[in-house]
Write a protein that holds these residues in place. Structure first.
Motif, short mmCIF file in Angstrom:
data_model
loop_
_atom_site.label_atom_id
_atom_site.label_comp_id
_atom_site.label_asym_id
_atom_site.label_seq_id
_atom_site.Cartn_x
_atom_site.Cartn_y
_atom_site.Cartn_z
N LEU A 407 0.85 -1.19 0.00
CA LEU A 407 0.00 0.00 0.00
C LEU A 407 0.89 1.24 0.00
N PRO A 408 0.54 2.26 -0.72
CA PRO A 408 1.37 3.48 -0.67
C PRO A 408 1.26 4.14 0.70
N VAL A 409 2.36 4.12 1.44
CA VAL A 409 2.39 4.67 2.79
C VAL A 409 3.54 5.65 2.96
N LEU A 410 4.71 5.31 2.46
CA LEU A 410 5.92 6.07 2.74
C LEU A 410 6.09 7.25 1.77
N LYS A 411 6.67 8.32 2.30
CA LYS A 411 7.00 9.49 1.48
C LYS A 411 8.52 9.66 1.43
N ASP A 412 8.99 10.20 0.30
CA ASP A 412 10.41 10.49 0.20
C ASP A 412 10.68 11.89 0.77
N GLY A 413 11.90 12.39 0.58
CA GLY A 413 12.26 13.67 1.15
C GLY A 413 11.47 14.84 0.59
N ASP A 414 10.91 14.67 -0.62
CA ASP A 414 10.13 15.74 -1.25
C ASP A 414 8.64 15.63 -0.96
N GLY A 415 8.24 14.66 -0.12
CA GLY A 415 6.84 14.50 0.21
C GLY A 415 6.05 13.73 -0.83
N VAL A 416 6.73 13.04 -1.74
CA VAL A 416 6.08 12.26 -2.79
C VAL A 416 6.06 10.79 -2.36
N ALA A 417 4.98 10.10 -2.68
CA ALA A 417 4.87 8.70 -2.30
C ALA A 417 5.98 7.87 -2.95
N MET A 418 6.61 7.01 -2.17
CA MET A 418 7.68 6.15 -2.68
C MET A 418 7.09 5.06 -3.56
N SER A 419 7.85 4.67 -4.58
CA SER A 419 7.48 3.51 -5.39
C SER A 419 7.76 2.24 -4.59
N PRO A 420 7.14 1.12 -4.95
CA PRO A 420 7.40 -0.13 -4.22
C PRO A 420 8.88 -0.50 -4.10
N PRO A 421 9.71 -0.38 -5.18
CA PRO A 421 11.13 -0.69 -4.98
C PRO A 421 11.81 0.22 -3.96
N GLN A 422 11.49 1.52 -4.02
CA GLN A 422 12.07 2.45 -3.05
C GLN A 422 11.59 2.14 -1.64
N ALA A 423 10.28 1.89 -1.52
CA ALA A 423 9.71 1.61 -0.19
C ALA A 423 10.30 0.34 0.41
N SER A 424 10.46 -0.70 -0.42
CA SER A 424 10.99 -1.96 0.10
C SER A 424 12.43 -1.80 0.56
N GLN A 425 13.25 -1.08 -0.22
CA GLN A 425 14.63 -0.86 0.18
C GLN A 425 14.70 -0.07 1.49
N TYR A 426 13.89 0.93 1.61
CA TYR A 426 13.92 1.76 2.81
C TYR A 426 13.45 0.98 4.04
N ILE A 427 12.32 0.29 3.90
CA ILE A 427 11.73 -0.36 5.06
C ILE A 427 12.57 -1.54 5.53
N LEU A 428 13.19 -2.27 4.58
CA LEU A 428 14.05 -3.38 4.99
C LEU A 428 15.33 -2.88 5.65
N SER A 429 15.81 -1.73 5.21
CA SER A 429 17.02 -1.18 5.84
C SER A 429 16.76 -0.73 7.27
N THR A 430 15.52 -0.38 7.59
CA THR A 430 15.21 0.05 8.96
C THR A 430 15.02 -1.12 9.91
#
Length: 809
Positions: A407-430
């Motif tokens: 589900l689109p949940v995360l935002k990047d530094g510009d306030g735009v919704a992250m794409s699934p590849p970006q979101a997965s990389q970010y969330i797994l790194s945390t």
């Protein structure tokens, strides 16, 4: 493994009742210990039995066991040695015939080798019925199907058949002689251990004297008996070696044949023992299954009496059979059967209702922003699953990152919704962070301290100094539980403490209120100990991860240790009032473990102390190690790299807690990134921003305490701590996020009003006495746990608040 279990597992199954009655002798020791404790306080000297009377009773019981064991051994030895002598005579006769047979047949070495191959026999074949020898009153056939090898000798000449029969008889005789030897050794060990336990429990020195007298009391324990057995075993190996194919008449070949014979006989013995142990294990499992089947049959009868299906539907498979049913069976289920199964699966119904509510929130929500709406639905969904434990907690934690990415949940530094590849990389790194490494470091130290008994040795020395005053013993046990919780976690601390006080509990009268206060006190002190150090509980580690900058260990101790001390003292007084100590109650003096510290224990202690010192100096060493989690790698590398801990210990870590912490971290990142946390905090801030920080602490303290009482402490921290962080950082009079986070962590640990409020309470409610009755009831927890929680709340929001302000929070 306890010796009673080892005895049952290693004994010859048919002889089990003939071994030392170790468990019965242990019960006698406990009875004499209790009798001595209460009669020693009698005011009439004539009523006080002398120390020798307890020793005499125990020696009489030991002597009865010696007579039983010796009588049985003499019978078995007579039969087995008679068979051995007969076998030795047959072997001599065979050797005489062998010389004549070799001379007559001119047998070559090559044919001799083929005979050796023909004599290899297997477990799967029948044994000649004429091969008979006594074993415990049974035929050798009882052993041979287990120890024999492959035999196909149709049409074989009588001489070769005689050789094969002799080998089988030697295998059986070797097994019987080794069993006799094991019988002696197990009983000798049993007498040594039970005498040591008697000396330790009643303060005597019986062991050395009694063990030295055993050879004069029984033939089975004479040194000559063991020597004769060992000689017979050696002779058996020699005879077996002579039956092996000859490779020459040199002494070197004799040695090789002897070694080969010993190896083969040992292999046969091992196969026989493994088979017997498997049989014992299967028998034990069958007894357990029978008990389970009785319970299941009663349950099914109750279900059958309440069935609402008509008889016409009965030919279809029963819903109870669904887990074991094949696909064909499942296809024959009627809709009514599926409905019945669904109605009976309360967990499945709960999961479906929670999931349905989650889907409703996705489409109908008071929040307009799409990302925040999705995050709010995930937050409610995870909170409900965690609170109700509909599915395992760690499974819910794994669902969280899945939903965050899908589900689109995360935002990047510009306030735009992250794409699934970006979101997965970010969330797994945390998910793998300094918090997780700190958790693993704590698990490593706890595993080492427990494995090498360091914590138990220190605890027993402290408890032994408490004397026999019930009030002092209660306070000392609570202090030990608090101390152990600081370093071994408040999950393992009550288990360790309860194992130490078992001898004391056995001597207390049935339904003793002191037993209740002791068990309750350890549980409540372990809960309080959950806030004593940063690694004492998962909620502390989660909270530290949310604090910026993270507190040093010194700062944590400045706040936590005074709080813990005051809470334990107040709860101790509460237990003394609510569980009055019985008059004339006598307490057993606990004895410390007197074994000196080994090199391994010193190594573990130094590693633990060194790691704690580095953690305390983490802020000063940030230029070297960075975050505190990097320091946690040091004990992991040292203890596992040196072999002190094994991969098995690593596998035994509470990985469910690790995954749970990961889920909480990802959820916190999601609610922060989506802007939901900020939105909720803004709403709450508008309601409380005009109030002093102390009033805010009072209000949120009650909310947190109530929530943590009904859900697990860790889950409560994962839900509340991110909110406290956001609210505290946006208050008008400054950033108070660290104060609110630390307060939330402490209050989560001190929620102990129900038996399910935290791991220590669950362990305490599970404690049972010798007859299987629980020491504590749910009512005991409610009437003592809730006041204890309120006491801790008062100290945290007053004294704790003041100390936090002192260190600059």
């Amino acid at each position: 493994m306890k010796f009673s279990h080892s005895l049952q597992f290693n004994a010859v199954p048919e002889w089990l009742s003939r071994y030392i009655a170790y468990s019965q002798l242990k019960r006698l020791i406990y009875s004499l210990q209790k009798e001595k404790l209460y009669q020693s306080s009698s005011s009439d000297p004539e009523q006080v039995p002398l120390q020798q009377s307890y020793t005499r009773k125990f020696i009489e019981a030991l002597d009865r066991e010696v007579v039983k064991i010796d009588h049985f051994y003499v019978q078995q030895e007579r039969n087995i040695l008679a068979a051995f002598h007969e076998l030795r005579d047959d072997m001599a006769e065979y050797q005489a015939e062998s010389s004549l047979h070799d001379a007559a047949s001119g047998r070559s070495s090559a044919s001799g080798a083929s005979i050796r191959r023909a004599m290899s026999y297997s477990d799967d074949d029948d044994v000649p019925e004429e091969v008979v020898s006594s074993r415990m009153g049974n035929s050798v056939g009882d052993i041979l199907p287990v120890v024999s090898r492959n035999t196909y000798y149709t049409g074989i000449d009588p001489f070769l058949e005689n050789m094969i029969n002799l080998k089988k008889r030697l295998v059986a005789e070797y097994t019987q002689l080794c069993e006799l030897k094991s019988f002696i050794e197990l009983n000798q060990t049993g007498f040594s251990k039970i005498c040591k336990k008697f000396d330790k429990s009643l303060g005597t020195n019986l062991k050395a004297e009694y063990l030295s007298s055993l050879p004069s009391k029984a033939h089975v324990f004479e040194p000559e008996t063991m020597s004769a057995l060992e000689t017979a075993i050696t002779d058996t190996i020699v005879m077996y070696a002579k039956l092996l194919g000859s490779g020459g008449d040199s002494s070197q070949q004799d040695v090789i044949n002897f070694q080969e014979a010993e190896r083969e006989l040992s292999l046969h013995l091992r196969e026989h023992v493994v088979w017997e142990r498997n049989t014992v294990w299967k028998d034990m499992m069958n007894l357990e299954r029978k008990a389970q089947n009785v319970k299941t049959e009663k349950k099914l009868k109750r279900k059958a009496s309440a069935k609402f299906m008509d008889d016409e539907a009965l030919p279809s498979p029963s819903p109870e059979e669904l887990p074991q049913a094949t696909l064909t069976d499942a296809l024959h289920f009627t809709p009514a059967h599926y409905l019945k199964l669904l109605l009976r699966s309360t967990g499945l119904l709960r999961f479906l209702f929670i999931t349905l509510f989650f889907l409703i929130l996705l489409f109908f929500s008071p929040i307009d922003d799409v990302l925040q709406k999705n995050c709010f639905a995930i937050l409610v969904y995870a909170s409900l699953l965690w609170a109700t434990e509909t599915i395992p907690l760690f499974v819910t934690s794994l669902i969280v990152p899945l939903l965050i990415v899908v589900l689109p949940v995360l935002k990047d530094g510009d306030g735009v919704a992250m794409s699934p590849p970006q979101a997965s990389q970010y969330i797994l790194s945390t998910m793998w962070s300094s918090v997780i490494m700190l958790l693993l470091g704590g698990f490593t130290l706890a595993a080492a301290l427990s494995k090498y008994n360091v914590a138990k040795v220190i605890s027993t020395h402290i408890l032994s100094s408490a004397g026999t005053n019930p009030k002092t013993i209660l306070l000392t046990n609570m202090a030990v539980a608090l101390f152990v919780s600081m370093w071994v976690s408040n999950v393992a601390a009550p288990v360790l403490c309860y194992s130490i006080i078992q001898p004391l509990l056995r001597t207390l009268p049935k339904r003793s209120s002191f037993a209740k206060s002791l068990i309750m006190g350890i549980a409540l002190a372990s809960n309080v100990g959950g806030m004593a150090s940063p690694i004492a509980s998962p909620q502390n580690i989660i909270s530290i991860g949310m604090m910026d900058p993270q507190p040093s260990w010194a700062q944590w101790f400045i706040v936590a240790l005074p709080l813990c001390g005051m809470c334990v003292l107040a709860i101790w007084l509460l237990l003394l009032v609510t569980f009055p100590v019985e008059k004339n109650l006598k307490i057993l003096q606990l004895h410390p473990i007197k074994d000196p510290f080994t090199v391994e224990q010193w190594f573990v202690t130094l590693c633990t102390v060194g790691t704690i010192v580095l953690w305390c100096l983490a802020n000063q060493l940030s230029g070297v190690f960075g975050e505190m989690g990097i320091i946690s790698i040091i004990p992991i590398v040292v203890l596992f790299g040196s072999g002190m801990l094994s991969s098995g210990d690593f596998n035994n870590f509470m990985w469910t807690i690790v995954v749970l912490a990961m889920g909480g971290t990802t959820l916190g990142k999601a609610v922060s990134s989506s802007g939901l946390l900020s939105a909720i905090a803004t709403i709450i801030k508008e309601q409380v921003e005009d109030k002093p920080i102390f009033v805010i602490v009072l209000i949120f303290g009650i909310v947190i305490l109530t929530m943590a009482t009904f859900v697990s402490h860790t889950v409560a921290a994962m839900i509340i701590v991110p909110l406290m962080s956001e609210i505290g950082s946006n208050l008008p009079d400054g950033d108070h996020s660290r104060l609110l986070i630390m307060m939330a962590a402490f209050l989560c640990s001190c929620a102990m009003g129900l038996p399910t409020s935290g791991f220590p309470n669950v362990t305490a409610i599970s404690m049972i006495d010798e007859v299987g009755d629980r020491y504590l009831t749910v009512g005991n927890f409610i009437t003592r746990g809730i006041p204890a929680s309120l006491i801790a709340y008062i100290f945290i929001v007053t004294v704790g608040y003041g100390l936090m302000k002192v260190i600059g929070y």
